[in-house]
Scaffold this active site. Structure first.
Site, PDB file in Angstrom:
ATOM      1  N   TYR A   1       0.836  -1.197   0.000  1.00 59.44           N
ATOM      2  CA  TYR A   1       0.000   0.000   0.000  1.00 59.44           C
ATOM      3  C   TYR A   1       0.872   1.249   0.000  1.00 59.44           C
ATOM      4  O   TYR A   1       2.071   1.186   0.283  1.00 59.44           O
ATOM      5  CB  TYR A   1      -0.974   0.021   1.191  1.00 59.44           C
ATOM      6  CG  TYR A   1      -0.332   0.342   2.521  1.00 59.44           C
ATOM      7  CD1 TYR A   1      -0.185   1.662   2.937  1.00 59.44           C
ATOM      8  CD2 TYR A   1       0.123  -0.665   3.362  1.00 59.44           C
ATOM      9  CE1 TYR A   1       0.410   1.967   4.159  1.00 59.44           C
ATOM     10  CE2 TYR A   1       0.708  -0.375   4.576  1.00 59.44           C
ATOM     11  CZ  TYR A   1       0.848   0.948   4.972  1.00 59.44           C
ATOM     12  OH  TYR A   1       1.439   1.242   6.166  1.00 59.44           O
ATOM     13  N   CYS A   2       0.250   2.375  -0.325  1.00 54.19           N
ATOM     14  CA  CYS A   2       0.933   3.672  -0.313  1.00 54.19           C
ATOM     15  C   CYS A   2      -0.109   4.736   0.012  1.00 54.19           C
ATOM     16  O   CYS A   2      -1.101   4.450   0.669  1.00 54.19           O
ATOM     17  CB  CYS A   2       1.645   3.935  -1.637  1.00 54.19           C
ATOM     18  SG  CYS A   2       0.550   4.021  -3.071  1.00 54.19           S
ATOM     19  N   ARG A   3       0.083   5.937  -0.476  1.00 54.34           N
ATOM     20  CA  ARG A   3      -0.871   7.015  -0.194  1.00 54.34           C
ATOM     21  C   ARG A   3      -2.091   6.938  -1.106  1.00 54.34           C
ATOM     22  O   ARG A   3      -3.212   7.178  -0.680  1.00 54.34           O
ATOM     23  CB  ARG A   3      -0.197   8.379  -0.327  1.00 54.34           C
ATOM     24  CG  ARG A   3      -1.084   9.542   0.086  1.00 54.34           C
ATOM     25  CD  ARG A   3      -0.364  10.853  -0.053  1.00 54.34           C
ATOM     26  NE  ARG A   3       0.213  10.972  -1.382  1.00 54.34           N
ATOM     27  CZ  ARG A   3      -0.213  11.803  -2.325  1.00 54.34           C
ATOM     28  NH1 ARG A   3      -1.181  12.627  -2.087  1.00 54.34           N
ATOM     29  NH2 ARG A   3       0.357  11.822  -3.502  1.00 54.34           N
TER      30      ARG A   3
END
Length: 94
Positions: free
Chosen positions: A57-59
């Site tokens: 995941y990331c932003r």
């Protein structure tokens, strides 16, 4: 096929945050490992030894999507883009 939420609940799953150290320090998914996107290629052997499935995941889901493609290109098949941190379920740890 399991959903991202079902895979997150799997005790065998490895959750990896591909954001920057600063972003990670501001808040992250409980138990997530930090491997910024710019380090993914150099740490490929570390990914190979991780318990699967691997959830990234990331932003926004963009960097995690890039990381997913890099890992799949390297032959790691049980890797998934979990999207944005804000879209992951809130959980409490005991």
């Amino acid at each position: 096929m399991k959903t991202i939420n079902e895979m997150l609940a799997d005790p065998q799953a490895t959750v990896v945050d591909v954001r920057s150290e600063m972003e990670y320090a501001m808040g992250h998914y409980p138990g997530a490992l930090l491997i910024p996107l710019d380090q993914v290629q150099a740490r490929m052997e570390e990914f190979r030894s991780m318990s699967q499935p691997i959830l990234l995941y990331c932003r926004s889901g963009n960097r995690s999507g890039i990381a997913q493609l890099m890992l799949q290109h390297a032959g790691i098949t049980e890797v998934y883009n979990a999207g944005a941190l804000t879209s992951l379920p809130n959980i409490t740890t005991n």
